[in-house]
Scaffold this active site. Structure first.
Site, PDB file in Angstrom:
ATOM      1  N   HIS A  44     -15.511  11.532  26.209  1.00 31.02           N
ATOM      2  CA  HIS A  44     -16.020  12.896  27.106  1.00 31.02           C
ATOM      3  C   HIS A  44     -16.520  12.722  27.960  1.00 31.02           C
ATOM      4  O   HIS A  44     -16.066  14.158  28.607  1.00 31.02           O
ATOM      5  CB  HIS A  44     -17.283  13.043  25.649  1.00 31.02           C
ATOM      6  CG  HIS A  44     -16.721  13.588  24.104  1.00 31.02           C
ATOM      7  ND1 HIS A  44     -17.547  13.442  23.329  1.00 31.02           N
ATOM      8  CD2 HIS A  44     -15.715  12.784  23.420  1.00 31.02           C
ATOM      9  CE1 HIS A  44     -16.295  13.679  21.683  1.00 31.02           C
ATOM     10  NE2 HIS A  44     -15.664  13.099  22.071  1.00 31.02           N
TER      11      HIS A  44
ATOM     12  N   SER B 176     -14.105  15.870  21.547  1.00 28.87           N
ATOM     13  CA  SER B 176     -13.147  16.879  22.023  1.00 28.87           C
ATOM     14  C   SER B 176     -12.539  17.811  22.402  1.00 28.87           C
ATOM     15  O   SER B 176     -12.655  18.248  23.062  1.00 28.87           O
ATOM     16  CB  SER B 176     -12.410  15.830  22.030  1.00 28.87           C
ATOM     17  OG  SER B 176     -11.519  15.385  21.048  1.00 28.87           O
TER      18      SER B 176
ATOM     19  N   GLU C 171      -5.562  18.631  12.990  1.00 24.27           N
ATOM     20  CA  GLU C 171      -6.273  18.003  11.929  1.00 24.27           C
ATOM     21  C   GLU C 171      -5.781  17.725  11.236  1.00 24.27           C
ATOM     22  O   GLU C 171      -5.366  18.457  10.784  1.00 24.27           O
ATOM     23  CB  GLU C 171      -8.248  18.009  12.418  1.00 24.27           C
ATOM     24  CG  GLU C 171      -9.050  17.580  11.217  1.00 24.27           C
ATOM     25  CD  GLU C 171      -9.034  15.854  11.441  1.00 24.27           C
ATOM     26  OE1 GLU C 171      -8.536  15.528  12.679  1.00 24.27           O
ATOM     27  OE2 GLU C 171      -8.798  15.280  10.523  1.00 24.27           O
TER      28      GLU C 171
ATOM     29  N   ASP D  40      -0.075  16.484  10.770  1.00 25.17           N
ATOM     30  CA  ASP D  40      -0.412  15.387  11.022  1.00 25.17           C
ATOM     31  C   ASP D  40      -0.210  15.184  12.950  1.00 25.17           C
ATOM     32  O   ASP D  40       1.219  15.218  13.281  1.00 25.17           O
ATOM     33  CB  ASP D  40       0.852  14.335  10.659  1.00 25.17           C
ATOM     34  CG  ASP D  40       0.972  13.234  10.708  1.00 25.17           C
ATOM     35  OD1 ASP D  40       0.763  12.367  12.540  1.00 25.17           O
ATOM     36  OD2 ASP D  40       2.297  12.183  10.598  1.00 25.17           O
ATOM     37  N   GLY D  41      -1.088  14.967  13.874  1.00 29.07           N
ATOM     38  CA  GLY D  41      -0.326  14.991  14.944  1.00 29.07           C
ATOM     39  C   GLY D  41       0.173  13.980  15.863  1.00 29.07           C
ATOM     40  O   GLY D  41       1.441  13.918  16.644  1.00 29.07           O
TER      41      GLY D  41
ATOM     42  N   ASP E  98      -7.042   9.987  20.185  1.00 31.04           N
ATOM     43  CA  ASP E  98      -7.584   9.068  19.919  1.00 31.04           C
ATOM     44  C   ASP E  98      -7.758   9.482  17.628  1.00 31.04           C
ATOM     45  O   ASP E  98      -8.034   9.671  17.576  1.00 31.04           O
ATOM     46  CB  ASP E  98      -8.587  10.657  20.038  1.00 31.04           C
ATOM     47  CG  ASP E  98     -10.559  10.358  18.985  1.00 31.04           C
ATOM     48  OD1 ASP E  98     -10.584   8.494  19.202  1.00 31.04           O
ATOM     49  OD2 ASP E  98     -11.084  10.827  19.620  1.00 31.04           O
TER      50      ASP E  98
HETATM   51  C1  LIG Z   1     -11.602   9.361  16.683  1.00 26.95           C
HETATM   52  S1  LIG Z   1     -11.579  10.761  14.825  1.00 26.95           S
HETATM   53  C2  LIG Z   1     -11.399  12.278  16.194  1.00 26.95           C
HETATM   54  C3  LIG Z   1     -12.309  12.378  17.190  1.00 26.95           C
HETATM   55  C4  LIG Z   1     -12.214  13.769  18.324  1.00 26.95           C
HETATM   56  N1  LIG Z   1     -10.925  13.340  19.425  1.00 26.95           N
HETATM   57  C5  LIG Z   1     -13.254  13.580  19.855  1.00 26.95           C
HETATM   58  O1  LIG Z   1     -13.566  12.875  19.852  1.00 26.95           O
HETATM   59  O2  LIG Z   1     -14.039  14.294  19.079  1.00 26.95           O
HETATM   60  C6  LIG Z   1     -10.199  10.830  14.128  1.00 26.95           C
HETATM   61  C7  LIG Z   1      -9.798  11.978  13.563  1.00 26.95           C
HETATM   62  O3  LIG Z   1      -8.400  11.915  13.092  1.00 26.95           O
HETATM   63  C8  LIG Z   1      -7.906  12.348  11.712  1.00 26.95           C
HETATM   64  N2  LIG Z   1      -7.029  11.909  11.616  1.00 26.95           N
HETATM   65  C9  LIG Z   1      -6.571  10.635  10.988  1.00 26.95           C
HETATM   66  N3  LIG Z   1      -5.327  10.487  11.199  1.00 26.95           N
HETATM   67  C10 LIG Z   1      -4.626  12.198  11.372  1.00 26.95           C
HETATM   68  C11 LIG Z   1      -3.374  11.798  11.754  1.00 26.95           C
HETATM   69  N4  LIG Z   1      -2.244  11.011  11.353  1.00 26.95           N
HETATM   70  N5  LIG Z   1      -2.873  13.331  12.570  1.00 26.95           N
HETATM   71  C12 LIG Z   1      -3.824  14.074  12.937  1.00 26.95           C
HETATM   72  N6  LIG Z   1      -5.967  13.841  12.220  1.00 26.95           N
HETATM   73  C13 LIG Z   1      -5.647  12.551  11.594  1.00 26.95           C
HETATM   74  C14 LIG Z   1      -9.136  12.121  11.124  1.00 26.95           C
HETATM   75  O4  LIG Z   1      -9.690  12.735  10.710  1.00 26.95           O
HETATM   76  C15 LIG Z   1     -10.484  11.994  11.870  1.00 26.95           C
HETATM   77  O5  LIG Z   1     -11.151  12.970  11.686  1.00 26.95           O
END
Ligand SMILES: C[S@@+](CC[C@H](N)C(=O)[O-])C[C@H]1O[C@@H](n2cnc3c(N)ncnc32)[C@H](O)[C@@H]1O
Length: 268
Positions: free
Chosen positions: A18, A92, A110, A135-136, A156
């Protein structure tokens, strides 16, 4: 999808990620022209450090909670203004939303429905911040290049799947083809030094001309994550020095070792 970031919010690895995010966004804000931020794995946006999950692991005690004494210090300054107060730790997408100007834009993706619901609510105060459920990995290609032609992609993933490094590599290959000059902030766990090195090498082989790696390592209890890395592609000019300065202040407080290394470009 068992991963919940609430167990890890504000830990040593989150803090460095961050801090880097804020530093990059402050650079993007130096030019009047608009920028876009795309956050592929956004999480829920706000984390209650007094909540059950955070209390269970107490990871924030070894992270953000040790840094509050630096409030007012210019090196990690803006990050601490945004993240260092109270029990609601911003993830983030909320950090990015707080640094948007009227001309800028955030898309936060998300996949988990509950986390997405919370994210949507957390981003509601910002008109230029949009939460997307999905899905990202699948959504990112369609969002690139952003019409602004300037911006940051934050990647992330939770690293729950055995092949997450491979998926990440593929994602970056496609993204760089579409948006070669974008800034990319990629988080990865360092459970094996050789695996992390291989991943960075594979990304460099994609033809990236400027790449910086940031590492943070703590003495963690067995079974806990002890090391994390950030790969920053096309970092803004001066970002490396700012991170070195900030890490020199925060690493001793976290009982951590930190390093900033050019893998390609500038300081090589
Ligand atoms: C490490 S956390 C993210 C933290 C965030 N980036 C932060 O810094 O505050 C990962 C997140 O990705 C989500 N996730 C898992 N697979 C995913 C995908 N294929 N596409 C989007 N989100 C996903 C999870 O539910 C989780 O909330």
């Amino acid at each position: 999808m068992n991963y919940r970031h609430a167990y890890h919010a504000g830990n040593f690895a989150d803090v460095v990620k961050h801090l880097a995010l804020v530093a990059i966004l402050l650079h993007l804000r130096k030019k009047e022209s608009p920028f876009a931020v795309i956050d592929t794995h956004a999480g829920r946006g706000l984390y209650d450090l007094g909540g059950e999950e955070a209390r269970k692991t107490a990871e924030a005690r070894g992270g953000i909670e040790r840094l509050r004494q630096l409030a007012g210090d210019s090196a990690p300054g803006r990050y601490l203004e945004i993240a260092g107060e109270g029990h609601q730790y911003p993830g983030s997408p909320v950090i990015a939303a707080k640094l948007l100007r009227p001309q800028d834009r955030l898309v936060a993706i998300e996949k988990h429905p509950e986390e997405f619901g919370a994210l949507k609510q957390a981003l509601a105060p910002w008109r230029k911040a949009k939460a997307l459920e999905g899905d990202g990995y699948a959504r990112l290609p369609g969002l690139l290049p952003p019409p602004e032609r300037r911006g940051l992609v934050v990647i992330d993933p939770p690293f729950e799947m055995g092949d997450e490094f491979e998926s990440l590599g593929e994602l970056l290959r496609g993204a760089l083809r579409r948006f070669a000059l974008g800034i990319y902030l990629v988080w990865f766990p360092v459970k094996s030094a050789s695996q992390a090195q291989r991943f960075c090498g594979e990304v460099l082989a994609m033809g990236v001309s400027k790449a910086l790696r940031i590492d943070i390592t703590i003495a963690a209890a067995e079974g806990k994550l002890a090391g994390a890395g950030l790969l920053v592609l096309n970092p803004p000019f001066g970002f490396d020095g700012e991170m070195r300065q900030a890490l020199a202040k925060i690493a001793p407080l976290l009982d951590a070792r930190a390093g900033v290394t050019w893998l390609a470009g500038e300081g090589r």
